[in-house]
Design a protein around this motif. Structure first.
Motif, PDB file in Angstrom:
ATOM      1  N   ILE A 177       0.799  -1.148   0.008  1.00  0.00           N
ATOM      2  CA  ILE A 177      -0.061   0.120   0.064  1.00  0.00           C
ATOM      3  C   ILE A 177       0.603   1.255   0.050  1.00  0.00           C
ATOM      4  N   GLN A 178       2.121   1.165  -0.250  1.00  0.00           N
ATOM      5  CA  GLN A 178       3.057   2.156  -0.262  1.00  0.00           C
ATOM      6  C   GLN A 178       3.974   2.160  -1.424  1.00  0.00           C
ATOM      7  N   ARG A 179       4.553   2.994  -1.987  1.00  0.00           N
ATOM      8  CA  ARG A 179       5.603   2.976  -3.054  1.00  0.00           C
ATOM      9  C   ARG A 179       6.851   2.344  -2.559  1.00  0.00           C
ATOM     10  N   LEU A 180       7.299   1.355  -3.241  1.00  0.00           N
ATOM     11  CA  LEU A 180       8.478   0.676  -2.994  1.00  0.00           C
ATOM     12  C   LEU A 180       9.652   1.474  -3.664  1.00  0.00           C
ATOM     13  N   ASP A 181      10.844   1.346  -2.865  1.00  0.00           N
ATOM     14  CA  ASP A 181      11.981   1.834  -3.360  1.00  0.00           C
ATOM     15  C   ASP A 181      13.265   1.090  -2.869  1.00  0.00           C
ATOM     16  N   ARG A 182      13.749   0.332  -4.181  1.00  0.00           N
ATOM     17  CA  ARG A 182      14.513  -0.571  -3.673  1.00  0.00           C
ATOM     18  C   ARG A 182      15.989   0.187  -3.325  1.00  0.00           C
ATOM     19  N   GLU A 183      16.476   1.258  -3.554  1.00  0.00           N
ATOM     20  CA  GLU A 183      17.603   1.795  -3.057  1.00  0.00           C
ATOM     21  C   GLU A 183      17.363   2.200  -1.421  1.00  0.00           C
ATOM     22  N   GLU A 184      16.251   2.419  -1.025  1.00  0.00           N
ATOM     23  CA  GLU A 184      15.920   2.544   0.581  1.00  0.00           C
ATOM     24  C   GLU A 184      16.001   1.020   0.910  1.00  0.00           C
ATOM     25  N   ARG A 185      15.375   0.066   0.340  1.00  0.00           N
ATOM     26  CA  ARG A 185      15.245  -1.213   1.087  1.00  0.00           C
ATOM     27  C   ARG A 185      15.085  -2.232  -0.275  1.00  0.00           C
ATOM     28  N   SER A 186      15.845  -3.006  -0.095  1.00  0.00           N
ATOM     29  CA  SER A 186      15.791  -4.362  -1.204  1.00  0.00           C
ATOM     30  C   SER A 186      14.912  -5.418  -0.696  1.00  0.00           C
ATOM     31  N   GLN A 187      14.554  -5.629   0.493  1.00  0.00           N
ATOM     32  CA  GLN A 187      13.627  -6.799   0.987  1.00  0.00           C
ATOM     33  C   GLN A 187      13.198  -6.502   2.454  1.00  0.00           C
ATOM     34  N   TYR A 188      12.006  -6.961   2.634  1.00  0.00           N
ATOM     35  CA  TYR A 188      11.417  -7.167   3.891  1.00  0.00           C
ATOM     36  C   TYR A 188      11.184  -8.321   4.574  1.00  0.00           C
ATOM     37  N   THR A 189      11.590  -8.628   5.496  1.00  0.00           N
ATOM     38  CA  THR A 189      11.344  -9.594   6.572  1.00  0.00           C
ATOM     39  C   THR A 189      10.136  -9.878   7.252  1.00  0.00           C
ATOM     40  N   LEU A 190       9.129 -10.717   7.030  1.00  0.00           N
ATOM     41  CA  LEU A 190       7.773 -10.548   7.355  1.00  0.00           C
ATOM     42  C   LEU A 190       7.599 -11.865   8.238  1.00  0.00           C
ATOM     43  N   ARG A 191       6.522 -11.925   9.065  1.00  0.00           N
ATOM     44  CA  ARG A 191       6.239 -13.281   9.704  1.00  0.00           C
ATOM     45  C   ARG A 191       4.609 -13.620   9.330  1.00  0.00           C
ATOM     46  N   ALA A 192       4.565 -14.670   9.478  1.00  0.00           N
ATOM     47  CA  ALA A 192       3.201 -15.240   8.828  1.00  0.00           C
ATOM     48  C   ALA A 192       2.489 -16.121  10.016  1.00  0.00           C
ATOM     49  N   GLN A 193       1.416 -15.841  10.473  1.00  0.00           N
ATOM     50  CA  GLN A 193       0.666 -16.930  11.577  1.00  0.00           C
ATOM     51  C   GLN A 193      -0.751 -17.110  10.772  1.00  0.00           C
ATOM     52  N   ALA A 194      -1.068 -18.378  11.024  1.00  0.00           N
ATOM     53  CA  ALA A 194      -2.655 -18.782  10.650  1.00  0.00           C
ATOM     54  C   ALA A 194      -3.290 -19.408  11.974  1.00  0.00           C
ATOM     55  N   LEU A 195      -4.221 -18.647  12.404  1.00  0.00           N
ATOM     56  CA  LEU A 195      -5.076 -18.907  13.596  1.00  0.00           C
ATOM     57  C   LEU A 195      -6.531 -19.522  13.331  1.00  0.00           C
ATOM     58  N   ASP A 196      -6.914 -20.561  14.292  1.00  0.00           N
ATOM     59  CA  ASP A 196      -8.377 -20.802  14.318  1.00  0.00           C
ATOM     60  C   ASP A 196      -9.122 -19.408  14.533  1.00  0.00           C
ATOM     61  N   ARG A 197      -9.825 -18.967  13.878  1.00  0.00           N
ATOM     62  CA  ARG A 197     -10.545 -17.891  14.077  1.00  0.00           C
ATOM     63  C   ARG A 197     -11.467 -18.031  15.353  1.00  0.00           C
ATOM     64  N   ARG A 198     -11.893 -19.101  15.499  1.00  0.00           N
ATOM     65  CA  ARG A 198     -12.815 -19.121  16.865  1.00  0.00           C
ATOM     66  C   ARG A 198     -12.014 -19.340  17.980  1.00  0.00           C
ATOM     67  N   THR A 199     -10.980 -20.139  18.211  1.00  0.00           N
ATOM     68  CA  THR A 199     -10.257 -20.404  19.326  1.00  0.00           C
ATOM     69  C   THR A 199      -8.997 -19.721  19.351  1.00  0.00           C
ATOM     70  N   GLY A 200      -8.288 -19.165  18.306  1.00  0.00           N
ATOM     71  CA  GLY A 200      -7.099 -18.265  18.465  1.00  0.00           C
ATOM     72  C   GLY A 200      -5.940 -19.015  18.426  1.00  0.00           C
ATOM     73  N   ARG A 201      -6.090 -20.396  18.297  1.00  0.00           N
ATOM     74  CA  ARG A 201      -5.052 -21.373  18.318  1.00  0.00           C
ATOM     75  C   ARG A 201      -4.502 -21.442  17.057  1.00  0.00           C
ATOM     76  N   PRO A 202      -2.977 -21.502  17.074  1.00  0.00           N
ATOM     77  CA  PRO A 202      -2.303 -21.288  16.016  1.00  0.00           C
ATOM     78  C   PRO A 202      -2.665 -22.805  15.058  1.00  0.00           C
ATOM     79  N   MET A 203      -2.808 -22.563  13.892  1.00  0.00           N
ATOM     80  CA  MET A 203      -2.931 -24.081  13.108  1.00  0.00           C
ATOM     81  C   MET A 203      -1.571 -24.130  12.289  1.00  0.00           C
TER      82      MET A 203
END
Length: 99
Positions: free
Chosen positions: A61-87
């Motif tokens: 949702i923002q413009r990306l500039d490789r000279e400012e930053r060449s990569q982003y390290t992110l983390r993903a989670q998948a939770l059970d929507r009812r219990t909040g337990r990690p799937m």
């Protein structure tokens, strides 16, 4: 079970005003019934990148500039929507910015 994704690549100098589709987080536990909630955290989460917590679709949702930053390290989670337990175990992935 397991996460299903490839490494994500985004072209820099994206100047549009609409969110740019980056890719999809997907757990093979996901039956498509909305019972899994996807959560994105890490570098740029919620600021540069957003996730649809039902579909797992990630957008920039923002413009990306490789000279400012060449990569982003992110983390993903998948939770059970009812219990909040990690799937799935929380997993790290990288979005690389290509010129």
């Amino acid at each position: 079970s397991g996460w299903v994704w490839n490494q994500f690549f985004v072209l820099e100098e994206y100047t549009g005003t609409d969110p740019l589709y980056v890719g999809k987080l997907h757990s093979d536990m996901d039956r498509g019934d909305g019972s899994i909630k996807y959560i994105l955290s890490g570098e740029g989460a919620g600021i540069v990148f957003t996730i649809d917590d039902t579909t797992g679709d990630i957008h920039a949702i923002q413009r990306l500039d490789r000279e400012e930053r060449s990569q982003y390290t992110l983390r993903a989670q998948a939770l059970d929507r009812r219990t909040g337990r990690p799937m799935e175990p929380e997993s790290e992935f990288i979005i690389k910015i290509q010129d």
